[in-house]
Design a protein around this motif. Sequence first.
Motif, PDB file in Angstrom:
ATOM      1  N   ALA A   4       8.887   4.500 -11.988  1.00  0.00           N
ATOM      2  CA  ALA A   4       7.622   5.057 -12.479  1.00  0.00           C
ATOM      3  C   ALA A   4       7.777   6.514 -12.873  1.00  0.00           C
ATOM      4  CB  ALA A   4       6.546   4.911 -11.395  1.00  0.00           C
ATOM      5  N   PHE A   5       8.487   7.293 -12.049  1.00  0.00           N
ATOM      6  CA  PHE A   5       8.680   8.716 -12.336  1.00  0.00           C
ATOM      7  C   PHE A   5       9.454   8.911 -13.633  1.00  0.00           C
ATOM      8  CE2 PHE A   5      11.102  12.658 -11.980  1.00  0.00           C
ATOM      9  CZ  PHE A   5      10.092  13.570 -11.688  1.00  0.00           C
ATOM     10  N   LEU A   6      10.556   8.170 -13.799  1.00  0.00           N
ATOM     11  CA  LEU A   6      11.398   8.333 -14.987  1.00  0.00           C
ATOM     12  C   LEU A   6      10.680   7.871 -16.256  1.00  0.00           C
ATOM     13  CD1 LEU A   6      14.865   7.186 -13.600  1.00  0.00           C
ATOM     14  CD2 LEU A   6      14.067   9.524 -14.000  1.00  0.00           C
ATOM     15  N   LEU A   7       9.915   6.811 -16.176  1.00  0.00           N
ATOM     16  CA  LEU A   7       9.173   6.349 -17.348  1.00  0.00           C
ATOM     17  C   LEU A   7       8.096   7.353 -17.754  1.00  0.00           C
ATOM     18  CD1 LEU A   7       8.832   2.528 -16.593  1.00  0.00           C
ATOM     19  CD2 LEU A   7      10.045   3.568 -18.512  1.00  0.00           C
ATOM     20  N   ALA A   8       7.416   7.909 -16.732  1.00  0.00           N
ATOM     21  CA  ALA A   8       6.394   8.903 -17.033  1.00  0.00           C
ATOM     22  C   ALA A   8       7.005  10.135 -17.691  1.00  0.00           C
ATOM     23  CB  ALA A   8       5.649   9.297 -15.758  1.00  0.00           C
ATOM     24  N   ARG A   9       8.178  10.549 -17.192  1.00  0.00           N
ATOM     25  CA  ARG A   9       8.864  11.690 -17.781  1.00  0.00           C
ATOM     26  C   ARG A   9       9.327  11.386 -19.204  1.00  0.00           C
ATOM     27  NH1 ARG A   9      11.206  15.918 -14.778  1.00  0.00           N
ATOM     28  NH2 ARG A   9       9.471  16.871 -13.650  1.00  0.00           N
ATOM     29  N   LEU A  10       9.780  10.146 -19.400  1.00  0.00           N
ATOM     30  CA  LEU A  10      10.294   9.752 -20.706  1.00  0.00           C
ATOM     31  C   LEU A  10       9.226   9.770 -21.795  1.00  0.00           C
ATOM     32  CD1 LEU A  10      12.684   8.594 -22.366  1.00  0.00           C
ATOM     33  CD2 LEU A  10      11.902   6.308 -21.681  1.00  0.00           C
ATOM     34  N   PHE A  11       8.015   9.327 -21.446  1.00  0.00           N
ATOM     35  CA  PHE A  11       6.955   9.214 -22.442  1.00  0.00           C
ATOM     36  C   PHE A  11       5.965  10.379 -22.429  1.00  0.00           C
ATOM     37  CE2 PHE A  11       8.299   4.791 -21.824  1.00  0.00           C
ATOM     38  CZ  PHE A  11       8.570   4.455 -23.139  1.00  0.00           C
ATOM     39  N   SER A  12       6.179  11.358 -21.539  1.00  0.00           N
ATOM     40  CA  SER A  12       5.248  12.493 -21.494  1.00  0.00           C
ATOM     41  C   SER A  12       5.694  13.591 -22.460  1.00  0.00           C
ATOM     42  CB  SER A  12       5.175  13.046 -20.078  1.00  0.00           C
ATOM     43  OG  SER A  12       6.439  13.547 -19.665  1.00  0.00           O
ATOM     44  N   LEU A  46       4.955  16.478  -4.425  1.00  0.00           N
ATOM     45  CA  LEU A  46       5.842  15.332  -4.633  1.00  0.00           C
ATOM     46  C   LEU A  46       6.945  15.239  -3.578  1.00  0.00           C
ATOM     47  CD1 LEU A  46       6.751  12.890  -6.233  1.00  0.00           C
ATOM     48  CD2 LEU A  46       7.990  14.430  -7.786  1.00  0.00           C
ATOM     49  N   PRO A  47       7.686  16.324  -3.285  1.00  0.00           N
ATOM     50  CA  PRO A  47       8.736  16.211  -2.253  1.00  0.00           C
ATOM     51  C   PRO A  47       8.171  15.831  -0.891  1.00  0.00           C
ATOM     52  CG  PRO A  47       9.040  18.203  -3.539  1.00  0.00           C
ATOM     53  CD  PRO A  47       7.694  17.656  -3.916  1.00  0.00           C
ATOM     54  N   VAL A  48       6.995  16.405  -0.544  1.00  0.00           N
ATOM     55  CA  VAL A  48       6.373  16.073   0.742  1.00  0.00           C
ATOM     56  C   VAL A  48       5.980  14.598   0.768  1.00  0.00           C
ATOM     57  CG1 VAL A  48       4.408  16.513   2.258  1.00  0.00           C
ATOM     58  CG2 VAL A  48       5.557  18.420   1.126  1.00  0.00           C
ATOM     59  N   SER A  49       5.404  14.123  -0.342  1.00  0.00           N
ATOM     60  CA  SER A  49       5.016  12.718  -0.429  1.00  0.00           C
ATOM     61  C   SER A  49       6.244  11.814  -0.289  1.00  0.00           C
ATOM     62  CB  SER A  49       4.322  12.448  -1.772  1.00  0.00           C
ATOM     63  OG  SER A  49       3.990  11.079  -1.913  1.00  0.00           O
ATOM     64  N   CYS A  50       7.337  12.189  -0.931  1.00  0.00           N
ATOM     65  CA  CYS A  50       8.576  11.402  -0.836  1.00  0.00           C
ATOM     66  C   CYS A  50       9.068  11.328   0.609  1.00  0.00           C
ATOM     67  CB  CYS A  50       9.660  12.014  -1.711  1.00  0.00           C
ATOM     68  SG  CYS A  50       9.372  11.838  -3.483  1.00  0.00           S
ATOM     69  N   GLY A  51       9.080  12.486   1.283  1.00  0.00           N
ATOM     70  CA  GLY A  51       9.569  12.523   2.666  1.00  0.00           C
ATOM     71  C   GLY A  51       8.696  11.714   3.613  1.00  0.00           C
ATOM     72  N   GLY A  73       0.818  -1.209   0.000  1.00  0.00           N
ATOM     73  CA  GLY A  73       0.000   0.000   0.000  1.00  0.00           C
ATOM     74  C   GLY A  73       0.851   1.258   0.000  1.00  0.00           C
ATOM     75  N   LEU A  74       1.961   1.223   0.691  1.00  0.00           N
ATOM     76  CA  LEU A  74       2.874   2.366   0.676  1.00  0.00           C
ATOM     77  C   LEU A  74       3.578   2.498  -0.668  1.00  0.00           C
ATOM     78  CD1 LEU A  74       4.536   1.955   4.191  1.00  0.00           C
ATOM     79  CD2 LEU A  74       3.318   3.993   3.415  1.00  0.00           C
ATOM     80  N   THR A  75       3.985   1.373  -1.231  1.00  0.00           N
ATOM     81  CA  THR A  75       4.845   1.387  -2.405  1.00  0.00           C
ATOM     82  C   THR A  75       4.108   1.664  -3.709  1.00  0.00           C
ATOM     83  OG1 THR A  75       6.334  -0.179  -1.318  1.00  0.00           O
ATOM     84  CG2 THR A  75       6.540   0.058  -3.703  1.00  0.00           C
ATOM     85  N   VAL A  76       3.006   0.929  -3.955  1.00  0.00           N
ATOM     86  CA  VAL A  76       2.354   1.033  -5.261  1.00  0.00           C
ATOM     87  C   VAL A  76       1.702   2.400  -5.484  1.00  0.00           C
ATOM     88  CG1 VAL A  76       0.634   0.013  -6.800  1.00  0.00           C
ATOM     89  CG2 VAL A  76       2.030  -1.464  -5.333  1.00  0.00           C
ATOM     90  N   PRO A  77       0.853   2.914  -4.572  1.00  0.00           N
ATOM     91  CA  PRO A  77       0.303   4.256  -4.791  1.00  0.00           C
ATOM     92  C   PRO A  77       1.387   5.342  -4.826  1.00  0.00           C
ATOM     93  CG  PRO A  77      -1.025   3.071  -3.192  1.00  0.00           C
ATOM     94  CD  PRO A  77       0.212   2.271  -3.398  1.00  0.00           C
ATOM     95  N   PHE A  78       2.444   5.155  -4.040  1.00  0.00           N
ATOM     96  CA  PHE A  78       3.545   6.117  -4.068  1.00  0.00           C
ATOM     97  C   PHE A  78       4.208   6.129  -5.440  1.00  0.00           C
ATOM     98  CE2 PHE A  78       8.198   6.824  -3.028  1.00  0.00           C
ATOM     99  CZ  PHE A  78       8.098   8.203  -3.017  1.00  0.00           C
ATOM    100  N   ALA A  79       4.463   4.933  -5.992  1.00  0.00           N
ATOM    101  CA  ALA A  79       5.064   4.853  -7.321  1.00  0.00           C
ATOM    102  C   ALA A  79       4.137   5.449  -8.377  1.00  0.00           C
ATOM    103  CB  ALA A  79       5.384   3.398  -7.658  1.00  0.00           C
ATOM    104  N   GLY A  85      11.706   2.923  -3.073  1.00  0.00           N
ATOM    105  CA  GLY A  85      12.441   3.919  -3.843  1.00  0.00           C
ATOM    106  C   GLY A  85      12.649   3.509  -5.291  1.00  0.00           C
ATOM    107  N   LEU A  86      12.993   2.249  -5.527  1.00  0.00           N
ATOM    108  CA  LEU A  86      13.183   1.773  -6.898  1.00  0.00           C
ATOM    109  C   LEU A  86      11.893   1.835  -7.696  1.00  0.00           C
ATOM    110  CD1 LEU A  86      15.539  -1.317  -6.387  1.00  0.00           C
ATOM    111  CD2 LEU A  86      16.104   0.868  -7.455  1.00  0.00           C
ATOM    112  N   ALA A  87      10.783   1.414  -7.071  1.00  0.00           N
ATOM    113  CA  ALA A  87       9.495   1.424  -7.773  1.00  0.00           C
ATOM    114  C   ALA A  87       9.093   2.853  -8.136  1.00  0.00           C
ATOM    115  CB  ALA A  87       8.420   0.770  -6.907  1.00  0.00           C
ATOM    116  N   ALA A  88       9.213   3.762  -7.188  1.00  0.00           N
ATOM    117  CA  ALA A  88       8.812   5.145  -7.445  1.00  0.00           C
ATOM    118  C   ALA A  88       9.723   5.808  -8.477  1.00  0.00           C
ATOM    119  CB  ALA A  88       8.830   5.939  -6.141  1.00  0.00           C
ATOM    120  N   THR A  89      11.026   5.569  -8.372  1.00  0.00           N
ATOM    121  CA  THR A  89      11.969   6.172  -9.325  1.00  0.00           C
ATOM    122  C   THR A  89      11.707   5.678 -10.744  1.00  0.00           C
ATOM    123  OG1 THR A  89      13.648   6.349  -7.601  1.00  0.00           O
ATOM    124  CG2 THR A  89      14.404   6.450  -9.884  1.00  0.00           C
TER     125      THR A  89
END
Length: 208
Positions: free
Chosen positions: A200-208, A156-161, A4-10, A194-198
């Motif tokens: 997801a973030f990089l893929l979204a940036r790559l294809f956006s 995003l930074p608040v969510s990460c922290g 629950g922490l990992t998937v919605p965060f990613a 951290g790996l899951a979120a990173t």
Amino acid sequence: MSDGLTVPFALAAGLSGAVTSTGVIATAGIAEIVAGAIAMGLGGFLAARGDAEHYASERKREEREVIDVPDRETEEVREILIGYGVEPEDATRAVEGIKRDPKKWVDFMMRFELGLEEPDPKRALASAATIGGSYVVGGLIPLASYFLLSRVDQALPVSCGVTLVALCVFGAVKARFVGLSPFKGMAQTVLVGGLAATAAFLLARLFS
């Protein structure tokens, strides 16, 4: 809760790299939490039901065998006792005592031959509620900032922290229950999240 922490965060981190509306991210996150909680809760329910059905099936088989092939079952009990270090003569006497009560005879075979314990009949519902509820609680933590803040670059930074702290706490608590070092437990959960979120973030940036 870890999922629950990992998937919605990613998911939130990935969407933060593609959209600028915190409302869209929050809505998508809630949809994912609902779907994930239902899927995982139902999975836990079916797994517990499967265990109960397996136990019932194996017990019926053992009940038939002590009636249909008592000599074979008697020898199996004797071999089990000898395997635990009981002298052959003592094992023979113990077997005769066990055989006097067919129910206890079957109980013995279920426990020591098959290694099965009778499941709690309430376990399926409790498992579903625990897994689903934990997923919801865990999922709301990384999404909280998207409900409270209007800008993605702030949320995003608040969510990460917040998620990092939650993963550390969860990892330490989990490690205590399984006998690991708290630091190892924290490192494992933070690494996965951290790996899951990173990714997801990089893929979204790559294809956006």
